[in-house]
Design a protein around this motif. Structure first.
Motif, PDB file in Angstrom:
ATOM      1  N   UNK B  24       0.851  -1.190   0.000  1.00  0.00           N
ATOM      2  CA  UNK B  24       0.000   0.000   0.000  1.00  0.00           C
ATOM      3  C   UNK B  24       0.890   1.245   0.000  1.00  0.00           C
ATOM      4  N   UNK B  25       0.578   2.320  -0.685  1.00  0.00           N
ATOM      5  CA  UNK B  25      -0.718   2.682  -1.284  1.00  0.00           C
ATOM      6  C   UNK B  25      -0.877   2.257  -2.745  1.00  0.00           C
ATOM      7  N   UNK B  26      -0.025   1.402  -3.266  1.00  0.00           N
ATOM      8  CA  UNK B  26      -0.187   0.791  -4.591  1.00  0.00           C
ATOM      9  C   UNK B  26      -0.139   1.800  -5.753  1.00  0.00           C
ATOM     10  N   UNK B  27       0.423   2.954  -5.526  1.00  0.00           N
ATOM     11  CA  UNK B  27       0.409   3.995  -6.572  1.00  0.00           C
ATOM     12  C   UNK B  27       1.772   4.140  -7.224  1.00  0.00           C
ATOM     13  N   UNK B  28       1.755   4.518  -8.495  1.00  0.00           N
ATOM     14  CA  UNK B  28       2.993   4.825  -9.194  1.00  0.00           C
ATOM     15  C   UNK B  28       3.582   6.100  -8.600  1.00  0.00           C
ATOM     16  N   UNK B  29       4.884   6.118  -8.432  1.00  0.00           N
ATOM     17  CA  UNK B  29       5.512   7.310  -7.866  1.00  0.00           C
ATOM     18  C   UNK B  29       6.026   8.245  -8.950  1.00  0.00           C
ATOM     19  N   UNK B  30       6.244   7.699 -10.149  1.00  0.00           N
ATOM     20  CA  UNK B  30       6.733   8.549 -11.237  1.00  0.00           C
ATOM     21  C   UNK B  30       5.555   9.221 -11.938  1.00  0.00           C
ATOM     22  N   UNK B  31       5.673  10.507 -12.171  1.00  0.00           N
ATOM     23  CA  UNK B  31       4.632  11.219 -12.908  1.00  0.00           C
ATOM     24  C   UNK B  31       5.094  11.389 -14.344  1.00  0.00           C
ATOM     25  N   UNK B  32       4.342  10.856 -15.305  1.00  0.00           N
ATOM     26  CA  UNK B  32       4.803  10.991 -16.686  1.00  0.00           C
ATOM     27  C   UNK B  32       4.736  12.448 -17.159  1.00  0.00           C
ATOM     28  N   UNK B  33       5.620  12.770 -18.075  1.00  0.00           N
ATOM     29  CA  UNK B  33       5.668  14.133 -18.622  1.00  0.00           C
ATOM     30  C   UNK B  33       4.679  14.234 -19.772  1.00  0.00           C
ATOM     31  N   UNK B  34       3.902  15.299 -19.777  1.00  0.00           N
ATOM     32  CA  UNK B  34       2.938  15.501 -20.860  1.00  0.00           C
ATOM     33  C   UNK B  34       3.481  16.536 -21.829  1.00  0.00           C
ATOM     34  N   UNK B  35       3.446  16.208 -23.099  1.00  0.00           N
ATOM     35  CA  UNK B  35       4.001  17.111 -24.110  1.00  0.00           C
ATOM     36  C   UNK B  35       2.938  17.665 -25.049  1.00  0.00           C
ATOM     37  N   UNK B 134     -10.570  -2.611 -25.827  1.00  0.00           N
ATOM     38  CA  UNK B 134     -10.047  -3.116 -24.551  1.00  0.00           C
ATOM     39  C   UNK B 134     -11.011  -2.785 -23.427  1.00  0.00           C
ATOM     40  N   UNK B 135     -10.877  -3.552 -22.331  1.00  0.00           N
ATOM     41  CA  UNK B 135     -11.679  -3.305 -21.131  1.00  0.00           C
ATOM     42  C   UNK B 135     -11.256  -1.980 -20.513  1.00  0.00           C
ATOM     43  N   UNK B 136     -12.163  -1.358 -19.776  1.00  0.00           N
ATOM     44  CA  UNK B 136     -11.883  -0.002 -19.277  1.00  0.00           C
ATOM     45  C   UNK B 136     -10.716   0.045 -18.306  1.00  0.00           C
ATOM     46  N   UNK B 137     -10.436  -1.071 -17.637  1.00  0.00           N
ATOM     47  CA  UNK B 137      -9.286  -1.070 -16.724  1.00  0.00           C
ATOM     48  C   UNK B 137      -7.974  -0.901 -17.483  1.00  0.00           C
ATOM     49  N   UNK B 138      -7.987  -1.205 -18.777  1.00  0.00           N
ATOM     50  CA  UNK B 138      -6.761  -1.101 -19.578  1.00  0.00           C
ATOM     51  C   UNK B 138      -6.560   0.293 -20.162  1.00  0.00           C
ATOM     52  N   UNK B 139      -7.575   1.147 -20.057  1.00  0.00           N
ATOM     53  CA  UNK B 139      -7.483   2.434 -20.752  1.00  0.00           C
ATOM     54  C   UNK B 139      -6.342   3.314 -20.228  1.00  0.00           C
ATOM     55  N   UNK B 140      -6.103   3.267 -18.909  1.00  0.00           N
ATOM     56  CA  UNK B 140      -5.031   4.097 -18.346  1.00  0.00           C
ATOM     57  C   UNK B 140      -3.690   3.704 -18.943  1.00  0.00           C
ATOM     58  N   UNK B 141      -3.438   2.404 -19.007  1.00  0.00           N
ATOM     59  CA  UNK B 141      -2.173   1.932 -19.571  1.00  0.00           C
ATOM     60  C   UNK B 141      -2.064   2.253 -21.048  1.00  0.00           C
ATOM     61  N   UNK B 142      -3.184   2.077 -21.763  1.00  0.00           N
ATOM     62  CA  UNK B 142      -3.171   2.397 -23.197  1.00  0.00           C
ATOM     63  C   UNK B 142      -2.913   3.887 -23.412  1.00  0.00           C
ATOM     64  N   UNK B 143      -3.532   4.690 -22.561  1.00  0.00           N
ATOM     65  CA  UNK B 143      -3.353   6.136 -22.665  1.00  0.00           C
ATOM     66  C   UNK B 143      -1.898   6.524 -22.428  1.00  0.00           C
ATOM     67  N   UNK B 144      -1.277   5.834 -21.437  1.00  0.00           N
ATOM     68  CA  UNK B 144       0.089   6.190 -21.056  1.00  0.00           C
ATOM     69  C   UNK B 144       1.075   6.015 -22.202  1.00  0.00           C
ATOM     70  N   UNK B 145       0.752   5.088 -23.132  1.00  0.00           N
ATOM     71  CA  UNK B 145       1.696   4.863 -24.227  1.00  0.00           C
ATOM     72  C   UNK B 145       1.720   6.045 -25.204  1.00  0.00           C
ATOM     73  N   UNK B 146       0.718   6.919 -25.132  1.00  0.00           N
ATOM     74  CA  UNK B 146       0.696   8.110 -26.002  1.00  0.00           C
ATOM     75  C   UNK B 146       1.009   9.396 -25.233  1.00  0.00           C
ATOM     76  N   UNK B 147       0.844   9.344 -23.910  1.00  0.00           N
ATOM     77  CA  UNK B 147       0.784  10.554 -23.093  1.00  0.00           C
ATOM     78  C   UNK B 147       2.008  11.448 -23.248  1.00  0.00           C
ATOM     79  N   UNK B 148       3.166  10.835 -23.314  1.00  0.00           N
ATOM     80  CA  UNK B 148       4.388  11.645 -23.333  1.00  0.00           C
ATOM     81  C   UNK B 148       4.910  11.927 -24.739  1.00  0.00           C
ATOM     82  N   UNK B 149       4.203  11.423 -25.749  1.00  0.00           N
ATOM     83  CA  UNK B 149       4.648  11.674 -27.119  1.00  0.00           C
ATOM     84  C   UNK B 149       4.356  13.117 -27.529  1.00  0.00           C
ATOM     85  N   UNK B 150       5.172  13.630 -28.436  1.00  0.00           N
ATOM     86  CA  UNK B 150       4.913  14.968 -28.962  1.00  0.00           C
ATOM     87  C   UNK B 150       3.814  14.881 -30.024  1.00  0.00           C
ATOM     88  N   UNK B 151       2.888  15.814 -30.033  1.00  0.00           N
ATOM     89  CA  UNK B 151       1.824  15.783 -31.046  1.00  0.00           C
ATOM     90  C   UNK B 151       2.373  16.146 -32.419  1.00  0.00           C
TER      91      UNK B 151
END
Lengths: 549, 284
Positions: B24-35, B134-151
């Motif tokens: 516990x608290x089961x949370x990621x400590x790294x905050x991804x960078x948003x571009x 994908x199931x909704x539980x997977x959306x966060x992980x799927x989102x993360x694969x794009x989150x830090x990419x440059x548009x």
């Protein structure tokens, strides 16, 4: 998927040519094709897809030469029949999803490619296929089996699991050992008792890409088992433990899982008694933590309810609940001797079976966290705790008697409690209480003609009310003709008191079977071994062709 | 016996040593960078789908954690999206279905749409292909694969609401951020939030919830389900090259203009990957 096709076909064709010319080796296999033409029927909710006709087909080819064997399976879904898993059209297509080669001798067996495997009772690993469910969680990888000493059998596997035409994202590795004490120690080999132990460990790796939760990438599970027999008594028990494995199944909670099953049985001539119990908590285990439906299961919790074969006794089947359940089952089978008052001239058999499944007791981890809250420990539960909620109960009695050389019968009574909300995933549905009676009669009309009839009735005040079914099947050598009517005569809404009429015929000869039928099929659920899929209502023509060679 | 127990314990310790027991608290400590890359999530939902509110809550959690990056659309469709009755006093009488939604997800009876929707809730993150469901539980992980990419492109939406005929006039500017030869499509949808209607919710008792707040509901499209091509034949796109499109749409009679948003997204018409999405309220 297509690139798998060429190599195994050439291999088997090559071996086949070799086998024919030099009489080396043997090819065996089987084939089946199921096709359905769909007709829209709004009254029963049957739809007709754009394809009109849909087809599931497969063929297995196995080549064996001494210690070597190899094979492949063709599958074709053009397109997948309604009701089978096919989210996103992921199951449609043709190809060779299953191919393998095995070498074995006395001490060693090595398989490369696809394989099915089970450790112990399957609590932490069981891969298999069940075409009726559209279920296939085969491994693609390697498997080694070693028997280094009498009574010691070791297995190791590593692979990815089949996900329709793709593979799941998780890498699964496992080891298993069986230790048969009476074979290891030669002095007790012929003892009246037999004792065996076993143990297994399975781990899966899946990358954690979740930006919010720190998900475990390596999830391990271990199990230990014992098997003891003495005279007609047999005891099988297995306990399994799995570390934290947040998944779509458990709503991303971090508590570990546990399962225990005990199966005791006794049998002697004419008598069989079985007593089973199991307790399961948070034991869903898949090689993709986000998988849903019947996809990518690594394990399977054994069912301890009876699998019924009649249409109406199987109307409310039990689906195993890996999230948590406690269950008990007892069965007594007795065959009355021939020549006694109850046994008659040809003998009589009586079987009584009872099973009941309830929930486990869950409490909040603290006063602020709701049970099952995402990203928490989830809940607390004591080992082997039993909750108040009944998931399922089935009491059934089967009486089978052969009255003469031309007439035999089986009478069945069943009493069911079915927690619709838990087992069908709804929330406000009433629990179903149902009685069911079946008379199964077979008359030998002449040496070549027989008539098989089933009269079934299901009585309930919940769900869709009462049902009746009549089935007649005439058989002559190689041919059979069937007509059946499922009638929902007790539906509260007279509009839906539908007759589901079905008629057909088939031909059977030397391992070949062709069956053609036409009619309506009611909406329902079908389960095999506690794993279920929804069956949509349909109206149309069905054709099945199968062959073994 | 004691020795056997110790041995078993040692063996299990070795096996489990390679496993990840998370505390516990089961949370990621790294905050991804948003571009600056915004991520489109299509949530295929239905008002009679009792498990769908779990997916709605997943979307809400993602929006809370990444308020600037998530562009959600609730696509009502499929077996659970049908209108149950024409009686407005009965549950599930409201018609959330749209032509675009049915083309994407089907009606669950005679067709299953482009995405072949067989069960709900289910969704896709930044991918316009059925295999990406994908199931909704997977959306966060799927989102993360794009989150830090440059548009690769920027999208700017300028809506004007015309009260005289309840229409929305729209200008969308798409500006390339890098040189490329991608074939691009631009799609512009209209969504509405704060619709209070019936929703089945299996976490509630009773599960038929009358005053459920439906958000990001797909209402229609300015330019069809798949939008318009803005770059074809792998023509060269220069940095800062701008593509401008103008659209107009008459709003529905029961739409609330203050709750409407325009969602525009640009996707690669070959790979079907969404390269950038944008959401703007019709009336700020």
């Amino acid at each position: 998927m297509k690139h798998f096709f060429v190599v195994p076909v050439l291999l088997v064709l090559g071996f086949n040519a070799l086998a024919q010319e030099q009489n080396y080796g043997q090819i065996t296999g089987n084939f089946q094709a199921d096709a359905q033409y769909y007709i829209t029927d709004t009254l029963i909710g049957a739809s007709s897809p754009a394809e009109k006709t849909m087809l599931n087909s497969y063929a297995n080819f196995i080549y064996t030469l001494g210690n070597f064997s190899a094979g492949f399976r063709y599958e074709g879904y053009m397109n997948t029949m309604l009701g089978f898993p096919n989210l996103g059209g992921v199951n449609d297509g043709i190809g060779i999803p299953y191919r393998w080669a095995t070498f074995s001798n006395n001490q060693l067996e090595v398989t490369a490619g696809n394989f099915y495997e089970q450790f112990g009772n399957g609590l932490i690993l069981r891969s298999y296929e069940e075409k009726q469910l559209g279920y296939d969680n085969a491994f693609d990888g390697i498997r080694v089996k070693i028997s280094p000493y009498n009574g010691i059998h070791l297995k190791a596997i590593a692979g990815l699991q089949r996900f329709y035409w793709q593979k799941g994202p998780g890498i699964v590795k496992g080891v298993d050992g069986d230790f048969l004490i009476n074979e290891i120690f030669s002095g007790i080999r012929d003892a009246s008792w037999q004792l065996g132990f076993g143990g297994s460990f399975v781990t899966k790796y899946q990358k954690d890409e979740d930006p919010i939760y720190d998900l475990p990438q390596n999830v391990g599970a271990a199990a230990g088992r014992i098997n003891f027999s003495l005279a007609g008594f047999n005891l099988i028990s297995e306990y399994a433990y799995k570390i934290n494995d947040p998944s779509s199944d458990n709503g991303l909670i971090f508590r570990p899982g546990q399962a225990l099953m005990i199966n005791a049985s006794y049998s002697r001539s004419g008598l069989g008694i079985i007593l089973s119990t199991k307790w399961v908590d948070n034991m869903s285990f898949r090689s993709d933590r986000y998988a849903i439906g019947t996809d990518l299961h690594i394990n399977q919790i054994p069912e301890i309810t009876k699998n019924h074969a009649y249409s109406l006794t199987a109307f409310y089947p039990y689906a195993t609940q890996p999230k948590g359940e406690w269950g008990v089952q007892g069965e007594v089978f007795y065959r009355f001797k021939r020549g006694t008052a109850l046994g008659g001239k040809y003998g009589t058999a009586l079987a009584v079976n009872f099973s009941r499944i309830q929930n486990t007791q869950q409490t909040q981890v603290d006063e602020f966290t709701p049970i099952g809250a995402r990203g928490t420990y989830g809940y607390n539960t004591a080992f082997f705790s039993i909750g108040d909620s009944v998931y399922f109960q089935d009491l059934n009695i089967e009486f089978a008697k052969k009255w003469s050389s031309t007439f035999k019968s089986t009478f069945t009574y069943q009493n069911i409690i079915y927690n619709y909300n838990v087992l069908r995933g709804t929330a406000d549905h009433e629990t179903v209480y149902a009685h069911c009676a079946v008379a199964d009669l077979t008359f030998g009309i002449s040496d070549v003609l027989s008539l098989h009839t089933e009269m079934q009735a299901l009585f309930t005040q919940q769900d869709k009310g009462n049902w009746a079914m009549l089935m007649l099947e005439f058989s002559i050598p190689n041919w059979f003709f069937t007509i059946a009517d499922n009638w929902n005569y007790g539906n509260a809404d007279p509009t839906y008191r539908t007759h589901y009429l079905m008629g057909g015929f088939g031909y059977n000869n030397h391992g070949n079977r062709i069956q053609l039928s036409y009619g309506k099929q009611r909406e329902g659920i079908t389960c095999v071994g506690g794993v279920c899929r929804a069956v949509p209502a349909s109206n149309g023509i069905m054709l099945t062709i199968s062959s073994t060679f | 016996m004691k020795r056997t127990g110790i041995l078993t314990g040692i063996v299990l310790s070795i096996f489990f040593a390679g496993c990840d027991i998370v505390e516990s608290p089961y949370l990621e400590t790294d905050t991804p960078v948003w571009n600056g890359r915004k991520i489109l999530i299509l949530d295929f939902t239905g008002h009679m789908c009792g498990n769908c509110p779990s997916a709605h809550r997943t979307l809400s959690q993602l929006q809370e954690n990444y308020p600037e990056a998530i562009v959600p659309i609730a696509v009502h469709c499929g077996y659970f999206g049908v209108v149950a009755t024409s009686n407005p006093n009965q549950p599930y009488h409201y018609n959330f279905n749209t032509g675009v939604g049915l083309e994407l997800g089907g009606n669950g009876f005679t067709n299953y749409g482009y995405y072949n929707i067989r069960s709900q809730p289910i969704g896709v993150v930044n991918q316009l292909i059925p295999e990406a469901l994908s199931a909704h539980d997977a959306w966060a992980g799927n989102m993360a694969s794009y989150y830090s990419l440059f548009p690769e492109v920027q999208v700017q939406i300028t809506p004007v609401f015309d009260e005289s005929d309840s229409s929305i006039n729209l200008t969308i500017d798409v500006t390339a951020q890098i040189v490329s030869t991608r074939n691009l499509n631009l799609a512009a949808y209209i969504t509405e939030s704060h619709i209070i209607e019936w929703q089945m919710d299996y976490t509630q008792s009773p599960s038929n919830v009358q005053n459920y707040e439906h958000n990001h509901v797909l209402r229609g499209s300015f330019n069809g389900t798949w939008g318009d091509a803005i770059n074809t034949a792998n023509a060269a796109i220069t940095r800062n090259q701008k593509f401008t499109k103008n659209y107009s749409l008459k709003t529905g009679t029961d739409w609330v203009p203050e709750n409407l948003s325009v969602v525009a997204f640009v996707y690669d018409s070959d790979t079907k990957e969404v390269l950038q999405a944008e959401e703007t309220h019709v009336i700020e």
